[in-house]
Design an enzyme around this catalytic site. Structure first.
Site, PDB file in Angstrom:
ATOM      1  N   ARG A  46       0.839  -1.195   0.000  1.00  0.00           N
ATOM      2  CA  ARG A  46       0.000   0.000   0.000  1.00  0.00           C
ATOM      3  C   ARG A  46       0.879   1.251   0.000  1.00  0.00           C
ATOM      4  NH1 ARG A  46       2.533   2.220   3.331  1.00  0.00           N
ATOM      5  NH2 ARG A  46       2.450   2.207   5.600  1.00  0.00           N
ATOM      6  N   LYS A  48       0.908   4.876   1.660  1.00  0.00           N
ATOM      7  CA  LYS A  48       0.273   5.552   2.807  1.00  0.00           C
ATOM      8  C   LYS A  48      -0.711   6.607   2.308  1.00  0.00           C
ATOM      9  CE  LYS A  48       2.742   6.461   7.156  1.00  0.00           C
ATOM     10  NZ  LYS A  48       2.193   5.326   7.813  1.00  0.00           N
ATOM     11  N   SER A  52      -2.601   9.921   6.584  1.00  0.00           N
ATOM     12  CA  SER A  52      -1.696   9.162   7.439  1.00  0.00           C
ATOM     13  C   SER A  52      -0.264   9.724   7.338  1.00  0.00           C
ATOM     14  CB  SER A  52      -1.764   7.694   7.031  1.00  0.00           C
ATOM     15  OG  SER A  52      -0.850   6.941   7.725  1.00  0.00           O
ATOM     16  N   LYS A  56       1.710  11.317  10.534  1.00  0.00           N
ATOM     17  CA  LYS A  56       3.049  10.866  10.939  1.00  0.00           C
ATOM     18  C   LYS A  56       4.029  12.040  10.934  1.00  0.00           C
ATOM     19  CE  LYS A  56       5.986   6.880  10.561  1.00  0.00           C
ATOM     20  NZ  LYS A  56       5.986   5.488  10.167  1.00  0.00           N
ATOM     21  N   ALA A  57       3.906  12.906   9.899  1.00  0.00           N
ATOM     22  CA  ALA A  57       4.794  14.077   9.803  1.00  0.00           C
ATOM     23  C   ALA A  57       4.592  14.952  11.041  1.00  0.00           C
ATOM     24  CB  ALA A  57       4.484  14.848   8.520  1.00  0.00           C
ATOM     25  N   GLU A 140       9.339   0.440   2.831  1.00  0.00           N
ATOM     26  CA  GLU A 140       9.521  -0.377   4.041  1.00  0.00           C
ATOM     27  C   GLU A 140       8.863  -1.732   3.823  1.00  0.00           C
ATOM     28  OE1 GLU A 140       9.326   0.797   8.459  1.00  0.00           O
ATOM     29  OE2 GLU A 140       7.327   0.021   8.014  1.00  0.00           O
ATOM     30  N   ALA A 152      -1.129  -7.560  15.057  1.00  0.00           N
ATOM     31  CA  ALA A 152      -0.794  -6.176  14.662  1.00  0.00           C
ATOM     32  C   ALA A 152      -1.997  -5.468  14.037  1.00  0.00           C
ATOM     33  CB  ALA A 152       0.382  -6.191  13.682  1.00  0.00           C
ATOM     34  N   GLU A 155      -4.411  -4.642  16.872  1.00  0.00           N
ATOM     35  CA  GLU A 155      -3.874  -3.567  17.712  1.00  0.00           C
ATOM     36  C   GLU A 155      -3.914  -2.236  16.975  1.00  0.00           C
ATOM     37  OE1 GLU A 155      -0.546  -1.315  19.834  1.00  0.00           O
ATOM     38  OE2 GLU A 155      -0.808  -1.740  17.723  1.00  0.00           O
TER      39      GLU A 155
END
Ligand code: 0O2
Length: 267
Positions: A46, A48, A52, A56-57, A140, A152, A155
């Protein structure tokens, strides 16, 4: 950075994700076609979402102009394995790939995060060709077992629900379930050889049946129709009996017959 630029900024990341997913999925199908156990069970990817990336920034105090330089997982690939042992096999494959460069690795399996999160992350640089030239893209790759992924994903959705501030009671349950996931992975590892053996046999038999059907189809056009009818009947009888060894022997005979007929046709 104005809003309209996002699409152009993210396009090479989409290309990188598409190409990497294809490459890893291809490895999985190649292992299976060769009747070999695949350390890769599933591959997803995917880019981002913009919100999102912005979140994160914000979290990491990254300026808009620095986003591409400082956020490493705009392009993300997830490789799911059946067993914990498969993870390092996949990491080994990634390290050897000539079309990407490994920049860093994070082992959250030997050292799980405080949250209980377990996964192996490999950050890579991958070149894509665009109409504006070659672009070196950061991606990543997360490698984890089916069980680690289950935890994961749950969560992550709770993080979202509670806006990153999961109540203690829920957090305690997540910690307990992370331990249960680790025990499950250990249990599965202890019967790995047996599971792999059974899966290999299953795949070999599936390939044998596919080869038989392929041979029958080809022979249909060149062999005598009565003889073909008998061969087909024999195949269905053996298939119905469930005798795998007989089916393998039948497959070998059919291979020989197909090779003979092909040679006669060419003569
Ligand atoms: P999303 O929505 O999945 O993209 P940091 O440790 O924060 O300084 P960074 O850049 O977050 O460094 O790197 P890291 O640790 O490699 O984490 C990157 C991604 O791993 C996260 O992306 C998650 O996908 C996953 N991850 C890391 N920690 C956890 C965790 O505790 N729980 C879950 N479920 N996933 C985790 P994003 O951008 O956080 O989220």
């Amino acid at each position: 950075m104005e809003l309209y630029a996002w699409r152009e900024k993210l396009a090479p990341y989409e290309l990188a994700v598409e190409e990497l997913v294809i490459k890893f999925r291809r490895m999985m199908t190649d292992y299976r076609a060769a009747s070999r156990y695949s350390p890769i069970e599933e591959v997803t990817g995917r880019v981002k979402t913009i919100s999102s990336i912005l979140d994160k920034a914000n979290r990491k105090r990254v300026e808009l102009e620095e986003i591409e330089e400082r956020i490493d997982d705009i392009a993300g690939i997830r490789i799911i394995c059946q067993f914990e042992e498969d993870i390092m096999t996949v990491v080994g494959i990634i390290r050897q790939m000539r079309d990407l460069t490994v920049v860093s690795e994070r082992d959250y399996i030997s050292r799980p995060k405080e949250s209980g999160y377990r996964s192996y992350h490999v950050n890579v640089l991958y070149d894509v060709q665009t109409i504006y030239g070659c672009r070196r893209i950061k991606a990543e790759i997360q490698i984890r077992t089916l069980a680690m992924n289950f935890w994961a994903v749950i969560e992550h959705s709770l993080q979202y629900k509670y806006n990153g501030d999961i109540p203690k009671t829920v957090r305690d349950r997540l910690t307990a379930s992370a331990q249960a996931v680790q025990r499950l992975d250990n249990e599965m590892s202890s019967i790995r050889e047996e599971v792999m053996d059974s899966q290999n046999k299953f795949r070999k038999d599936a390939v044998n049946v596919a080869d038989i059907l392929n041979n029958l189809q080809n022979l249909y056009h060149i062999a005598d129709q009565d003889a073909m009818l008998n061969i087909q009947r024999e195949f269905y009888d053996i298939y119905k009996s469930g005798d795998k060894e007989k089916l393998r022997e039948f497959g070998r005979r059919l291979d020989e017959l197909a090779a003979d007929k092909k040679a006669q046709k060419l003569a």
